[in-house]
Write an enzyme that holds these catalytic residues in place. Structure first.
Site, PDB file in Angstrom:
ATOM      1  N   LEU A 156      22.151 -19.844   1.466  1.00  0.00           N
ATOM      2  CA  LEU A 156      23.574 -20.144   1.445  1.00  0.00           C
ATOM      3  C   LEU A 156      24.077 -20.512   0.059  1.00  0.00           C
ATOM      4  O   LEU A 156      25.266 -20.401  -0.224  1.00  0.00           O
ATOM      5  CB  LEU A 156      23.883 -21.300   2.411  1.00  0.00           C
ATOM      6  N   GLY A 157      23.193 -20.991  -0.786  1.00  0.00           N
ATOM      7  CA  GLY A 157      23.614 -21.399  -2.120  1.00  0.00           C
ATOM      8  C   GLY A 157      22.497 -22.131  -2.832  1.00  0.00           C
ATOM      9  O   GLY A 157      21.415 -22.362  -2.283  1.00  0.00           O
ATOM     10  N   GLY A 175      21.923 -25.272  -6.025  1.00  0.00           N
ATOM     11  CA  GLY A 175      22.459 -26.236  -6.968  1.00  0.00           C
ATOM     12  C   GLY A 175      21.384 -26.739  -7.902  1.00  0.00           C
ATOM     13  O   GLY A 175      20.284 -26.182  -7.976  1.00  0.00           O
ATOM     14  N   GLY A 192      18.306 -28.119  -5.695  1.00  0.00           N
ATOM     15  CA  GLY A 192      17.603 -27.333  -4.698  1.00  0.00           C
ATOM     16  C   GLY A 192      18.441 -26.198  -4.156  1.00  0.00           C
ATOM     17  O   GLY A 192      19.612 -26.038  -4.494  1.00  0.00           O
ATOM     18  N   VAL A 215      19.835 -24.066  -0.650  1.00  0.00           N
ATOM     19  CA  VAL A 215      20.234 -24.344   0.721  1.00  0.00           C
ATOM     20  C   VAL A 215      20.120 -23.063   1.545  1.00  0.00           C
ATOM     21  O   VAL A 215      20.575 -21.992   1.120  1.00  0.00           O
ATOM     22  CB  VAL A 215      21.674 -24.878   0.777  1.00  0.00           C
ATOM     23  N   ASP A 268      28.250 -38.757  -7.781  1.00  0.00           N
ATOM     24  CA  ASP A 268      28.150 -37.340  -8.132  1.00  0.00           C
ATOM     25  C   ASP A 268      29.178 -36.528  -7.360  1.00  0.00           C
ATOM     26  O   ASP A 268      28.874 -35.456  -6.828  1.00  0.00           O
ATOM     27  CB  ASP A 268      26.735 -36.825  -7.854  1.00  0.00           C
TER      28      ASP A 268
END
Length: 640
Positions: free
Chosen positions: A343-344, A346, A349, A351, A462
């Site tokens: 899904l993505g 960053g 990590g 996802v 954050d």
């Protein structure tokens, strides 16, 4: 028919002698409206109240029903303590059904608690929804000896933790635990059977948290909520034999229809009410939810134990090894972390979408690296997010810690993150102003919850566009709490020698001196508002290959009266007054002087009062020298 045990009667007599069980039961009368005597609503309510004592005993101690049609429809819900026999339950409900209209005359919504039962009614649907307000606190007037108070508190919260876990399915549990040689503390927890297991857990956890504020240092106490209650004493106030022998009451909703809206209603017989009885079976909780429950109690023990203020997170993780998700299960659910399920990704990590054999879907965050810092953030997020429950925060469902693998398991949010929308030249056109304004307000409510509506202040540290997820209806959910920190009551700020976060969203006092507070999150939120309104990142390259900072760009246009240059060109049909107001609020949030920045409570109020133009004049924002990704990391690493 069984009568109350001698132990129960002695305990109740003792409580009455202490004025611990007041003559007038704890109650709350809502201000949602009133009804007239002899009105249709009044007749429907009378019908339901008259049916409660017999029906609640016939249905195993729990009864919910309706009478009439909107706008005169009445909902009623009655619950007896599960350890009491039918005679005691009947008598309690008989008294409560008479007292509730005396204590709350002509109120369309009311609730009353007794030592043995709870009764509430409303003109809105109160079935199947977890509600925690209004709540009542009833402390035992006697204080625990100061010589054993620390041991007592530790024992009590260990006991409560085990009972909350135990009560997940039957919505009820009793138990005892020893402290100070042979002394014991006894406790009881119970939820209304109509709410889900997850909601029951959340309700009980919040009630147990309230014990410290209402009854800390007392020999006993009760916290009473509409959907649950908890009770503890130094003597056995419940009937353990009945508690362990009776089946769980069914979750039933019974419509009672008056013969005519213009004539007095007739009572429904017990046989007729039984016709409508419908037993609903509760799905066994997933291992992930059990994990969350136990983890939350680790937090409570850590925060509330005076004798052991620093609980070792390593020990907490070890105690939970048998409850975590297996890595093989997660690997199979993500098809071995295939790119098709990704899904993505960053900074901490990647996802993935995971689908369990039973059809449940989750978002799985597989953390990078195996450093001490990443391990600390992994544990921090588990122990913290498991406690937080808000519709604008992503929900943590479990974790996996096996070998070098560190995995966090969240609810699946359907539309990715905000970063993928507002900075995409195609997708950002899908976000009209109404959607963007809803997102801004939702993020503000989520941060306000962290800052003021939890027992301890939570500083996210954050907050940025990629850490705001969007569900199927484009509602925002704040995520990624690996860097979040707790503040104790009365604590306003803290300092660290290891800066961590995202450059450009970080407040200047945090970057320069390591100082962080709730105003640090306010600064990040201000940057986020300006990004949402403008569709521009916190910094970008101009046509001259120079770097433009969003804050300086916004401030210069504000000062020169050309602030419309900041508005995303795709927002042509948006409300100009709301957009300008949001830019104004964003500039107030990013002011260099910490004292000038508003609190999140003030921000939410400013966002809601769209018809008022009386906002303070913003001062100069904090202009931070731009640095690229490598320089950002070097800066943060050197500061650590």
């Amino acid at each position: 028919m069984r009568y109350p045990s001698s132990i129960t009667m002695i305990a109740l007599a003792f409580l009455i002698s202490l004025n611990y069980l007041p003559i007038v039961q704890p109650q709350s009368c809502s201000n949602t409206g009133t009804f007239s005597s002899n009105s249709i609503y009044d007749k429907n309510l009378d019908l339901l109240l008259s049916s409660v004592p017999s029906n609640v005993t016939a249905n195993g101690g729990f009864y919910n029903a309706t009478a009439g049609q909107d706008p005169n429809k009445v909902y009623i819900l009655a619950l007896c303590r599960r350890d009491l026999d039918s005679t005691t339950c009947y008598n309690c409900m008989n008294t409560s059904s008479q007292d509730i209209t005396k204590q709350c005359p002509n109120q369309k919504e009311a609730i009353i608690w007794d030592g043995a039962c709870m009764l509430r009614y409303s003109n809105r649907n109160i079935f199947g929804t977890m509600e925690v307000v209004p709540s009542q606190y009833v402390p035992n007037p006697n204080n625990i000896s100061s010589t054993v108070v620390d041991e007592f508190n530790q024992t009590l919260y260990n006991l409560m933790g085990s009972l909350v876990t135990k009560a997940s399915s039957p919505k009820f549990a009793v138990g005892d635990a020893s402290f100070s040689n042979s002394r014991k503390v006894y406790a009881l927890v119970q939820c209304t059977p109509d709410i889900s297991q997850t909601d029951c857990r959340i309700c009980l956890q919040g009630a147990v948290e309230d014990i410290s504020s209402c009854c800390g240092g007392n020999e006993g106490g009760r916290v009473l909520r509409p959907s649950c209650f908890v009770w503890f004493e130094l003597f056995q106030f419940y009937d353990s034999t009945l508690a362990n022998s009776l089946p769980s009451p069914p979750n039933s909703t019974q419509p009672i229809t008056p013969t005519s809206d213009n004539s007095p209603p007739t009572k429904t017989s017990k046989e007729e009410s039984r016709t409508y009885r419908l037993a609903k079976f509760i799905v066994v909780p997933t291992v992930g939810l059990v994990t969350v429950m136990v983890l939350t109690w680790v937090i409570l023990q850590k925060w509330k134990s005076k004798s052991k203020p620093n609980v070792d997170n390593d020990d907490a993780i070890k105690r939970l090894e048998t409850l975590q998700f297996d890595f093989s299960t997660i690997r199979a659910a993500t098809d071995n972390f295939s790119d098709a399920n990704k899904l993505g990704q960053g900074g901490y990590g990647a996802v993935y979408k995971a689908r369990l054999p039973n059809g449940q879907e989750f978002a799985v965050k597989r953390l990078f690296g195996n450093s001490e810092q990443s391990e600390e953030e992994f544990k921090n997020e588990i122990l913290l997010v498991a406690k937080l429950q808000h519709k604008c925060l992503v929900s943590l469902e479990g974790f996996c810690s096996e070998g070098r693998e560190r995995i966090l398991i969240y609810e699946l949010v359907g539309n990715g993150n905000l970063d993928q929308f507002i900075f995409d030249p195609i997708k950002r056109a899908q976000l009209n102003w109404e959607m963007r304004y809803k997102i801004i307000c939702g993020i503000a409510r989520g941060i306000l919850y962290l800052h003021e509506d939890t027992r301890h202040k939570v500083i996210h540290r954050d907050l940025k566009a990629s850490n705001v997820l969007l569900d199927d209806e484009m509602n925002p959910k704040i995520s990624d709490f690996g860097l979040a920190r707790l503040f104790d009551a009365g604590q306003s700020h803290n300092m660290t020698h290891r800066r961590a976060g995202t450059f450009g969203y970080m407040a200047p006092e945090y970057v320069s001196h390591g100082h962080y507070s709730v105003k640090s999150d306010v600064f990040s939120f201000g940057v986020l508002i300006l990004e949402i309104v403008s569709g521009k990142r916190k910094s970008w390259l101009c046509n001259t290959d120079d770097v433009e900072l969003l804050l300086s760009y916004a401030w210069n246009n504000w000062r020169e009266g050309t602030v419309s240059n900041l508005i995303d060109e795709t927002l042509g049909n948006g409300s100009r007054s709301e957009i300008m107001r949001c830019i104004h609020i964003g500039l107030l949030c990013v002011q260099e002087n910490v004292a000038y920045r508003p609190t999140m409570a003030s921000v939410v109020q400013m966002l809601n009062n769209t018809h008022s133009s009386s906002l303070p004049t913003p001062a100069r924002p904090a202009f931070l020298i731009y640095s690229d990704t490598d320089q950002d990391e070097a800066l943060l690493e050197s500061n650590s």
